[in-house]
Design an enzyme around this catalytic site. Structure first.
Site, PDB file in Angstrom:
ATOM      1  N   SER A 116       0.828  -1.210   0.000  1.00 38.17           N
ATOM      2  CA  SER A 116       0.000   0.000   0.000  1.00 38.17           C
ATOM      3  C   SER A 116       0.859   1.255   0.000  1.00 38.17           C
ATOM      4  O   SER A 116       1.921   1.310   0.627  1.00 38.17           O
ATOM      5  CB  SER A 116      -0.897   0.021   1.250  1.00 38.17           C
ATOM      6  OG  SER A 116      -1.437   1.307   1.442  1.00 38.17           O
ATOM      7  N   HIS A 131      -6.939   1.954   7.973  1.00 40.99           N
ATOM      8  CA  HIS A 131      -7.157   3.272   7.363  1.00 40.99           C
ATOM      9  C   HIS A 131      -8.308   3.160   6.384  1.00 40.99           C
ATOM     10  O   HIS A 131      -8.350   2.241   5.560  1.00 40.99           O
ATOM     11  CB  HIS A 131      -5.899   3.724   6.621  1.00 40.99           C
ATOM     12  CG  HIS A 131      -6.118   4.922   5.739  1.00 40.99           C
ATOM     13  ND1 HIS A 131      -6.722   6.073   6.193  1.00 40.99           N
ATOM     14  CD2 HIS A 131      -5.810   5.152   4.433  1.00 40.99           C
ATOM     15  CE1 HIS A 131      -6.767   6.971   5.209  1.00 40.99           C
ATOM     16  NE2 HIS A 131      -6.234   6.430   4.137  1.00 40.99           N
ATOM     17  N   HIS A 165     -11.587   5.621   4.140  1.00 38.74           N
ATOM     18  CA  HIS A 165     -12.098   6.929   3.722  1.00 38.74           C
ATOM     19  C   HIS A 165     -13.596   6.956   4.005  1.00 38.74           C
ATOM     20  O   HIS A 165     -14.389   7.426   3.221  1.00 38.74           O
ATOM     21  CB  HIS A 165     -11.827   7.170   2.238  1.00 38.74           C
ATOM     22  CG  HIS A 165     -10.381   7.379   1.925  1.00 38.74           C
ATOM     23  ND1 HIS A 165      -9.925   7.717   0.680  1.00 38.74           N
ATOM     24  CD2 HIS A 165      -9.273   7.276   2.682  1.00 38.74           C
ATOM     25  CE1 HIS A 165      -8.606   7.826   0.693  1.00 38.74           C
ATOM     26  NE2 HIS A 165      -8.196   7.561   1.913  1.00 38.74           N
ATOM     27  N   ASP A 176     -17.375   4.566  24.981  1.00 40.90           N
ATOM     28  CA  ASP A 176     -16.992   3.145  25.107  1.00 40.90           C
ATOM     29  C   ASP A 176     -15.743   2.824  24.292  1.00 40.90           C
ATOM     30  O   ASP A 176     -15.046   1.854  24.568  1.00 40.90           O
ATOM     31  CB  ASP A 176     -18.134   2.244  24.614  1.00 40.90           C
ATOM     32  CG  ASP A 176     -19.183   2.038  25.692  1.00 40.90           C
ATOM     33  OD1 ASP A 176     -20.281   1.573  25.361  1.00 40.90           O
ATOM     34  OD2 ASP A 176     -18.890   2.371  26.861  1.00 40.90           O
ATOM     35  N   HIS A 197      -7.754  14.575   4.951  1.00 40.58           N
ATOM     36  CA  HIS A 197      -7.533  13.220   4.406  1.00 40.58           C
ATOM     37  C   HIS A 197      -8.596  12.262   4.945  1.00 40.58           C
ATOM     38  O   HIS A 197      -9.616  12.039   4.294  1.00 40.58           O
ATOM     39  CB  HIS A 197      -6.119  12.760   4.763  1.00 40.58           C
ATOM     40  CG  HIS A 197      -5.742  11.422   4.196  1.00 40.58           C
ATOM     41  ND1 HIS A 197      -4.479  10.902   4.277  1.00 40.58           N
ATOM     42  CD2 HIS A 197      -6.475  10.491   3.538  1.00 40.58           C
ATOM     43  CE1 HIS A 197      -4.448   9.709   3.679  1.00 40.58           C
ATOM     44  NE2 HIS A 197      -5.649   9.436   3.245  1.00 40.58           N
ATOM     45  N   TYR A 216     -17.627  -2.732  37.083  1.00 38.14           N
ATOM     46  CA  TYR A 216     -18.622  -3.302  38.005  1.00 38.14           C
ATOM     47  C   TYR A 216     -18.103  -3.339  39.431  1.00 38.14           C
ATOM     48  O   TYR A 216     -18.861  -3.321  40.384  1.00 38.14           O
ATOM     49  CB  TYR A 216     -19.040  -4.702  37.542  1.00 38.14           C
ATOM     50  CG  TYR A 216     -19.771  -4.656  36.218  1.00 38.14           C
ATOM     51  CD1 TYR A 216     -19.170  -5.080  35.042  1.00 38.14           C
ATOM     52  CD2 TYR A 216     -21.035  -4.089  36.140  1.00 38.14           C
ATOM     53  CE1 TYR A 216     -19.829  -5.003  33.824  1.00 38.14           C
ATOM     54  CE2 TYR A 216     -21.707  -4.000  34.925  1.00 38.14           C
ATOM     55  CZ  TYR A 216     -21.098  -4.450  33.777  1.00 38.14           C
ATOM     56  OH  TYR A 216     -21.745  -4.349  32.579  1.00 38.14           O
TER      57      TYR A 216
END
Ligand SMILES: O=C(CO)[C@@H](O)[C@H](O)COP(=O)(O)O
Length: 235
Positions: free
Chosen positions: A75, A96, A98, A121, A172, A230
């Site tokens: 990549s 990654h 888009h 969360d 980006h 908890y």
């Protein structure tokens, strides 16, 4: 030394991005790391997801970025992923995309506020957006500098990548990470979902406010294990 298991896991993770609706065309990429072996496996550049096979996944050296296994070009974002693994030594996977809502916040150059517990969360506070890259950074080693920019943002804002497993690169899009490859994909899914909910929240109430620290911390403890949550007197 074969890295078949890592290539299988990374191939499946890239296909999971499609299943989650986070990528189209050949946008985005997922990588995974084997720190003991000193390698990273990543999606090949420009390969359509529906044609992706484990043997297409490219394995590169963590130190040099040189290809050590695979016949395709890694990549174009490989340098960004490599910087993230070096700067964030406890992560095991990077995703990654888009994805539309996250890219919208990245293009608007705004942090995604933590409006609720769903966000909390996964992210301890906002999902940060980086500053814009300078012209010299763009003209230089762009992808390498993108990784350095993410690390700079976290350093300057005092953020822990374990607490906030994702970022928006201004202009980006999102990068997410996790303790392993599946967790990186999970956090990419959570980033897009919370970015979308934040957009909808502001559409309903432009004056919406981020949750207060008390609720944020309670949920953050829950994220790090039921005992922490908890054990705090939860009924
Ligand atoms: O962000 C970008 C390009 O702006 C990349 O993530 C592409 O979307 C995918 O590139 P390859 O992984 O196919 O090289």
């Amino acid at each position: 030394m074969s890295h078949d298991a890592l290539r299988e896991q990374v191939c499946q993770a890239n296909l999971d991005l499609v299943k989650a609706g986070l990528v189209i065309l050949t946008w985005g990429n997922v990588s995974g790391v084997d720190r003991d072996a000193g390698v990273m496996a990543i999606k090949p550049s420009g390969v359509a997801y529906d044609a992706l096979r484990p043997e297409d996944i490219v394995v590169v050296s963590l130190d040099t970025g040189d290809v050590v296994e695979g016949s395709l070009r890694p990549s174009s974002d490989t340098p960004t992923h490599l910087v993230l693994y070096r700067e964030f030594p406890r992560i095991g996977g990077v995703a990654h995309t888009h994805s539309a809502a996250a890219v919208s916040w990245a293009q608007a150059e705004r942090d995604v506020p933590c409006f609720g517990t769903t966000h909390a969360d996964h992210f301890r506070g906002c999902v940060p957006v980086t500053r814009r890259m300078r012209a010299d950074e763009i003209r230089g080693a762009y992808e390498h500098n993108t990784g350095l920019l993410i690390a700079e943002s976290f350093r300057e804002r005092g953020l822990d990548p374990s607490d906030v497993p994702g970022v928006l690169v201004a202009g980006h899009g999102p990068f997410a990470w996790g303790h392993d490859v599946p967790n990186a994909v999970e956090n990419a899914v959570a980033l897009e979902a919370t970015a979308r909910m934040a957009l909808d929240t502001l559409r309903i109430n432009p004056d919406a406010r981020a949750i207060d620290d008390t609720l944020l911390e309670r949920h953050h403890r829950r994220k790090h294990g039921a005992e922490a949550y908890y054990g705090q007197g939860k009924a």
